[in-house]
Structure formats: C-alpha cells, structure tokens
Design a protein around this motif. Structure first.
Motif, PDB file in Angstrom:
ATOM      1  N   GLY A 195       0.782  -1.341   0.033  1.00  0.00           N
ATOM      2  CA  GLY A 195      -0.012  -0.081  -0.006  1.00  0.00           C
ATOM      3  C   GLY A 195       0.751   1.273   0.080  1.00  0.00           C
ATOM      4  O   GLY A 195       0.135   2.217   0.053  1.00  0.00           O
ATOM      5  N   LYS A 196       2.153   1.090  -0.061  1.00  0.00           N
ATOM      6  CA  LYS A 196       3.038   2.188   0.066  1.00  0.00           C
ATOM      7  C   LYS A 196       3.734   2.568  -1.344  1.00  0.00           C
ATOM      8  O   LYS A 196       3.935   1.566  -2.015  1.00  0.00           O
ATOM      9  CB  LYS A 196       4.115   2.298   0.915  1.00  0.00           C
ATOM     10  CG  LYS A 196       3.425   2.135   2.545  1.00  0.00           C
ATOM     11  CD  LYS A 196       4.705   2.018   3.539  1.00  0.00           C
ATOM     12  CE  LYS A 196       4.157   2.019   4.761  1.00  0.00           C
ATOM     13  NZ  LYS A 196       5.182   1.922   5.676  1.00  0.00           N
ATOM     14  N   PRO A 197       3.816   3.906  -1.998  1.00  0.00           N
ATOM     15  CA  PRO A 197       4.507   3.925  -3.073  1.00  0.00           C
ATOM     16  C   PRO A 197       6.006   3.491  -2.939  1.00  0.00           C
ATOM     17  O   PRO A 197       6.712   3.625  -1.905  1.00  0.00           O
ATOM     18  CB  PRO A 197       4.703   5.680  -3.026  1.00  0.00           C
ATOM     19  CG  PRO A 197       3.339   6.062  -2.545  1.00  0.00           C
ATOM     20  CD  PRO A 197       3.193   5.047  -1.376  1.00  0.00           C
ATOM     21  N   ALA A 198       6.297   2.737  -3.782  1.00  0.00           N
ATOM     22  CA  ALA A 198       7.758   2.106  -3.812  1.00  0.00           C
ATOM     23  C   ALA A 198       8.435   2.321  -4.999  1.00  0.00           C
ATOM     24  O   ALA A 198       8.103   2.562  -6.118  1.00  0.00           O
ATOM     25  CB  ALA A 198       7.490   0.597  -3.519  1.00  0.00           C
ATOM     26  N   LEU A 199       9.983   2.430  -4.593  1.00  0.00           N
ATOM     27  CA  LEU A 199      10.981   2.258  -5.557  1.00  0.00           C
ATOM     28  C   LEU A 199      11.601   0.975  -5.706  1.00  0.00           C
ATOM     29  O   LEU A 199      12.011   0.315  -4.764  1.00  0.00           O
ATOM     30  CB  LEU A 199      11.932   3.281  -5.506  1.00  0.00           C
ATOM     31  CG  LEU A 199      13.215   3.308  -6.331  1.00  0.00           C
ATOM     32  CD1 LEU A 199      13.012   3.495  -7.689  1.00  0.00           C
ATOM     33  CD2 LEU A 199      14.196   4.208  -5.831  1.00  0.00           C
ATOM     34  N   TYR A 200      11.570   0.371  -7.021  1.00  0.00           N
ATOM     35  CA  TYR A 200      12.131  -1.121  -7.026  1.00  0.00           C
ATOM     36  C   TYR A 200      13.533  -0.900  -7.456  1.00  0.00           C
ATOM     37  O   TYR A 200      13.771  -0.193  -8.927  1.00  0.00           O
ATOM     38  CB  TYR A 200      11.233  -1.950  -7.984  1.00  0.00           C
ATOM     39  CG  TYR A 200       9.875  -2.349  -7.087  1.00  0.00           C
ATOM     40  CD1 TYR A 200       9.708  -3.525  -6.833  1.00  0.00           C
ATOM     41  CD2 TYR A 200       8.908  -1.565  -6.952  1.00  0.00           C
ATOM     42  CE1 TYR A 200       8.605  -4.148  -6.272  1.00  0.00           C
ATOM     43  CE2 TYR A 200       7.921  -1.978  -6.535  1.00  0.00           C
ATOM     44  CZ  TYR A 200       7.645  -3.018  -5.899  1.00  0.00           C
ATOM     45  OH  TYR A 200       6.282  -3.475  -5.491  1.00  0.00           O
ATOM     46  N   LEU A 201      14.905  -1.491  -7.186  1.00  0.00           N
ATOM     47  CA  LEU A 201      15.823  -1.258  -7.633  1.00  0.00           C
ATOM     48  C   LEU A 201      16.526  -2.584  -7.867  1.00  0.00           C
ATOM     49  O   LEU A 201      16.237  -3.793  -7.215  1.00  0.00           O
ATOM     50  CB  LEU A 201      16.781  -0.736  -6.537  1.00  0.00           C
ATOM     51  CG  LEU A 201      16.452   0.862  -6.255  1.00  0.00           C
ATOM     52  CD1 LEU A 201      17.671   1.430  -5.220  1.00  0.00           C
ATOM     53  CD2 LEU A 201      16.656   1.720  -7.610  1.00  0.00           C
ATOM     54  N   ARG A 202      17.413  -2.867  -8.750  1.00  0.00           N
ATOM     55  CA  ARG A 202      18.217  -4.072  -8.990  1.00  0.00           C
ATOM     56  C   ARG A 202      19.672  -3.620  -8.812  1.00  0.00           C
ATOM     57  O   ARG A 202      20.031  -3.009  -9.437  1.00  0.00           O
ATOM     58  CB  ARG A 202      17.946  -4.583 -10.138  1.00  0.00           C
ATOM     59  CG  ARG A 202      18.735  -5.739 -10.594  1.00  0.00           C
ATOM     60  CD  ARG A 202      18.131  -6.721 -11.627  1.00  0.00           C
ATOM     61  NE  ARG A 202      16.864  -7.413 -11.258  1.00  0.00           N
ATOM     62  CZ  ARG A 202      16.313  -8.073 -11.917  1.00  0.00           C
ATOM     63  NH1 ARG A 202      16.781  -8.608 -13.339  1.00  0.00           N
ATOM     64  NH2 ARG A 202      15.321  -9.111 -11.376  1.00  0.00           N
ATOM     65  N   LEU A 203      20.402  -4.535  -8.272  1.00  0.00           N
ATOM     66  CA  LEU A 203      22.055  -4.526  -8.174  1.00  0.00           C
ATOM     67  C   LEU A 203      22.500  -5.645  -8.721  1.00  0.00           C
ATOM     68  O   LEU A 203      22.148  -6.680  -8.580  1.00  0.00           O
ATOM     69  CB  LEU A 203      22.373  -4.189  -6.627  1.00  0.00           C
ATOM     70  CG  LEU A 203      23.780  -4.076  -6.425  1.00  0.00           C
ATOM     71  CD1 LEU A 203      23.774  -2.476  -6.342  1.00  0.00           C
ATOM     72  CD2 LEU A 203      24.235  -4.491  -4.910  1.00  0.00           C
ATOM     73  N   LYS A 204      23.469  -5.307  -9.806  1.00  0.00           N
ATOM     74  CA  LYS A 204      23.610  -6.411 -10.777  1.00  0.00           C
ATOM     75  C   LYS A 204      25.502  -6.072 -10.849  1.00  0.00           C
ATOM     76  O   LYS A 204      25.699  -5.007 -11.088  1.00  0.00           O
ATOM     77  CB  LYS A 204      23.168  -6.151 -11.950  1.00  0.00           C
ATOM     78  CG  LYS A 204      23.500  -7.385 -12.918  1.00  0.00           C
ATOM     79  CD  LYS A 204      22.654  -7.188 -14.341  1.00  0.00           C
ATOM     80  CE  LYS A 204      23.160  -8.472 -15.194  1.00  0.00           C
ATOM     81  NZ  LYS A 204      22.165  -8.111 -16.480  1.00  0.00           N
ATOM     82  N   ILE A 205      26.135  -7.111 -10.889  1.00  0.00           N
ATOM     83  CA  ILE A 205      27.536  -7.006 -11.121  1.00  0.00           C
ATOM     84  C   ILE A 205      27.869  -6.570 -12.628  1.00  0.00           C
ATOM     85  O   ILE A 205      26.918  -6.932 -13.426  1.00  0.00           O
ATOM     86  CB  ILE A 205      28.364  -8.376 -10.748  1.00  0.00           C
ATOM     87  CG1 ILE A 205      29.788  -8.095 -10.682  1.00  0.00           C
ATOM     88  CG2 ILE A 205      28.036  -9.316 -11.750  1.00  0.00           C
ATOM     89  CD1 ILE A 205      30.680  -9.246  -9.984  1.00  0.00           C
ATOM     90  N   ALA A 206      28.744  -5.626 -12.692  1.00  0.00           N
ATOM     91  CA  ALA A 206      29.008  -5.269 -13.946  1.00  0.00           C
ATOM     92  C   ALA A 206      29.771  -6.079 -14.902  1.00  0.00           C
ATOM     93  O   ALA A 206      29.440  -6.190 -16.244  1.00  0.00           O
ATOM     94  CB  ALA A 206      29.938  -3.877 -14.056  1.00  0.00           C
ATOM     95  N   SER A 207      30.367  -6.964 -14.876  1.00  0.00           N
ATOM     96  CA  SER A 207      31.167  -8.017 -15.430  1.00  0.00           C
ATOM     97  C   SER A 207      30.004  -9.080 -16.216  1.00  0.00           C
ATOM     98  O   SER A 207      29.350  -9.747 -15.327  1.00  0.00           O
ATOM     99  CB  SER A 207      32.403  -8.562 -14.749  1.00  0.00           C
ATOM    100  OG  SER A 207      32.771  -9.736 -15.570  1.00  0.00           O
ATOM    101  N   SER A 208      29.819  -9.271 -17.584  1.00  0.00           N
ATOM    102  CA  SER A 208      29.211 -10.301 -17.946  1.00  0.00           C
ATOM    103  C   SER A 208      29.446 -11.499 -17.621  1.00  0.00           C
ATOM    104  O   SER A 208      28.870 -12.517 -17.466  1.00  0.00           O
ATOM    105  CB  SER A 208      28.959 -10.058 -19.422  1.00  0.00           C
ATOM    106  OG  SER A 208      30.416 -10.177 -20.154  1.00  0.00           O
TER     107      SER A 208
END
Length: 254
Positions: A195-208
């Motif tokens: 019920g709260k406005p939310a920011l969804y983030l993703r953390l990802k390692i840069a190296s493929s």
C-alpha cells in the motif's frame, strides 16, 4: 581482471565465496536523515526461504544517533528458536558509505570486516573458521564506492538519479575477497508495496562473465521514507551444511 582464474572450477569457487558475503550490505533499512536527533532506533528484518516461505532467521538492529547523525549500529542475528548465532558492529563515524564494521558468526568462527586507513584506502579482513588465520589486505577506495551497510547511504546520496532511471556504476568492497568489484544499481520500476509508493531497484555485477555466478539482488524501498522494505537474493547466512540461503527478507520497525 587479476582475480579471474583460468579454470572454471576455481572461478566458481571464488565467486561463490564472494557472493556469499557481499549481500550483508543490504541488511540495514534506510532511516530518513532527519528521523532522529539523538537516541536509539530499533527494528528487525525477517528472512524467509525464497522457495518454501519457511522462516530462516531474524536480524535485530539497534542504531545510535547523535545530533542528527547515524553514528553506529549493532545487529544481532537469531535463529527461529530465538538463539543468537551472529553479531555485527558497524560504525559510521568516519564515513557513511564506507563504514567500519566487524561481523562474527559464533557457530563456526566466520569473521569479516573493514577499517578505514585514510580517505582513499580501506583494510579488509576475513576468516573462514575458528581455526583459520585472519587474512587482510588494504585496497584503494577512491571514486564511487560502498562497503557493507554503507550501501544504504549510497542510495540516499544518489536517490534523485536512481528515481530518474539513471544506471549508476560503483565499486563494492568485498572483505572475503579483499578486493572491490564494479556493480550497477538501477531502477526497475515504481509501484506499490503493501500500500505504499515504492521504488524497485536491482543491483547487478558489471562483468558479464561474473554475472553467470553472481546473480542480481532485487530491493524495494519506501519512496517517502527511503527505507528498504524488502530484499530478494542470496543471503550471507548459511544453513547447517554451510550453503548460503536464498531469501526474501521483509523489514519492519518496532
């Protein structure tokens, strides 16, 4: 990169150990900068198995604030029966994105931490078990960097950029590897969470190449308070067989 082994088995082992430990940085719900002048804030996170939904452990946080600044935290980890099995002490007095900290697991003697040497270097240290010696190394920490719970303040410092959709590259310092690695942080969407406005983030390692072994972390933040509300990914907490849990951690204040 110098730490990449030419043998796949060694590479997998290296990044299993590293990924096992870097996720501790997310276990600190963000507190609004003006939330408290002086005193204590207490809250906890509850970790569930990502597949079964079973309760795995809880982490209980106690923050110390002085003159509007978050000075330090003590985090106590307890199993489903309420027995304490690990504790972390973290200090933001010198830097809020590169805090000094030490974590110890009382079950097997696992130990990790970091200590600032100066504005541009940090000593990282690590021990796998009680009987092992402590390994340490001082590395450079210039540029955009974060260590452990300092990631929360990294998010606050770059909140507007993340909200706008900018992908931010930064160095994350990993005590178990005594090294730093490039990661991306970016918004996946805005929506609602409980019920709260939310920011969804993703953390990802840069190296493929390394992304094959280090999977993304998904995070949900309350837009109003900038507190983390949920974490999904691999935990640094192990089961009785020494294997890292895959968890959903839900944060609440008390």
């Amino acid at each position: 990169m110098k730490y990449i082994s030419s043998h796949n088995n060694n590479l997998k082992l290296c990044f299993f150990h590293k990924y096992r430990n870097f996720v501790f940085l997310f276990l600190f719900p963000i507190i609004p900068l003006d939330s408290l002048d002086t005193g204590k804030i207490k809250y906890n996170g509850t970790a569930y198995d990502l597949e079964t939904g079973n309760l795995l452990y809880k982490d209980f946080h106690e923050e110390t604030w002085e003159n509007g600044r978050h000075i330090s935290s003590i985090i106590t980890y307890k199993d489903p029966e309420g027995k304490t099995f690990a504790k972390k002490r973290i200090s933001f007095s010198k830097s809020r994105t590169l805090p000094e900290f030490q974590l110890e697991d009382y079950r097997d003697g696992y130990l990790e931490g970091g200590a600032l040497r100066n504005e541009n270097s940090v000593k990282l240290f690590f021990r796998r078990k009680f009987e092992d010696s402590i390994q340490e190394k001082t590395i450079g920490s210039g540029g955009l960097s974060a260590l452990d719970g300092g990631f929360d303040y990294f998010v606050i410092d770059h909140w507007d950029e993340l909200m706008s959709g900018k992908k931010i590259k930064f160095n994350f310092l990993v005590p178990v590897e005594r090294d730093k690695f490039e990661f991306f942080a970016e918004k996946t969407k805005e929506g609602e969470y409980n019920g709260k406005p939310a920011l969804y983030l993703r953390l990802k390692i840069a190296s493929s190449i390394l992304s094959v072994f280090v999977k993304p972390i998904d995070l949900v933040y309350d837009i109003q308070s900038k507190r983390i509300m949920e974490f999904r990914g691999t935990s640094n907490i192990n089961d009785e067989n020494g294997k890292s849990y895959k968890v959903k951690i839900v944060y609440g204040f008390r």
